[in-house]
Design a protein around this motif. Structure first.
Motif, PDB file in Angstrom:
ATOM      1  N   PHE A  67       0.808  -1.214   0.000  1.00  0.00           N
ATOM      2  CA  PHE A  67       0.000   0.000   0.000  1.00  0.00           C
ATOM      3  C   PHE A  67       0.850   1.276   0.000  1.00  0.00           C
TER       4      PHE A  67
ATOM      5  N   TYR B 174       1.035  -0.028  -6.279  1.00  0.00           N
ATOM      6  CA  TYR B 174      -0.312   0.221  -5.772  1.00  0.00           C
ATOM      7  C   TYR B 174      -0.838   1.564  -6.277  1.00  0.00           C
TER       8      TYR B 174
ATOM      9  N   ALA C 246      -6.559  -3.792  -4.391  1.00  0.00           N
ATOM     10  CA  ALA C 246      -6.582  -3.414  -2.973  1.00  0.00           C
ATOM     11  C   ALA C 246      -7.346  -4.440  -2.140  1.00  0.00           C
TER      12      ALA C 246
END
Length: 135
Positions: A21, A26, A42
């Motif tokens: 993250f 990401y 996610a």
């Protein structure tokens, strides 16, 4: 619970998945014009990370813990698939994609950590069975 090696490996898998993250791969997934790519990535990484933490607390029932760790390998492989797809969509393999390569490596290390935790759980099960045979 903490003294068992599989607990450490499952926690390492959680940390490695959580590190995604804060990685460039990401951010590229979230900037994708197809919103389902970022959201799906996610969700899958979150499932893999939270599942690793959740299986730590199943230490009293090793067979159940082994089953859940084996089931968690599927979302981990799917997360790697998402990451490879995002990585390739960025323009292939090149020296300018180091940050993205690190993110992909984190996911592969998390998979290896889960596999090693599964092996250690199996070793514990075999140790307990061998001790029961001795009695």
């Amino acid at each position: 619970m903490i003294q068992r090696l599989q607990t450490l490996f499952l926690f390492a898998a959680f940390l490695l998945n959580g590190g995604i993250f804060f990685n460039a791969i990401y951010h590229h997934a979230m900037d994708d014009p197809q919103a389902w790519v970022g959201i799906g990535f996610a969700i899958i990484v979150t499932i893999a990370a939270m599942g690793s933490v959740g299986t730590i607390f199943l230490y009293k029932n090793r067979e159940n813990q082994l089953r859940w760790v084996s089931r968690l390998l599927v979302p981990q492989v799917v997360a790697i698939g998402f990451a490879v797809g995002i990585y390739i969509s960025l323009g292939g393999f090149g020296t300018y994609l180091w940050d993205e390569t690190i993110g992909l490596g984190l996911l592969v290390l998390a998979l290896a950590s889960q596999l090693y935790a599964r092996k250690k759980i199996r070793d514990d099960i075999e140790l307990v069975k061998s001790m029961d045979r001795i009695r």
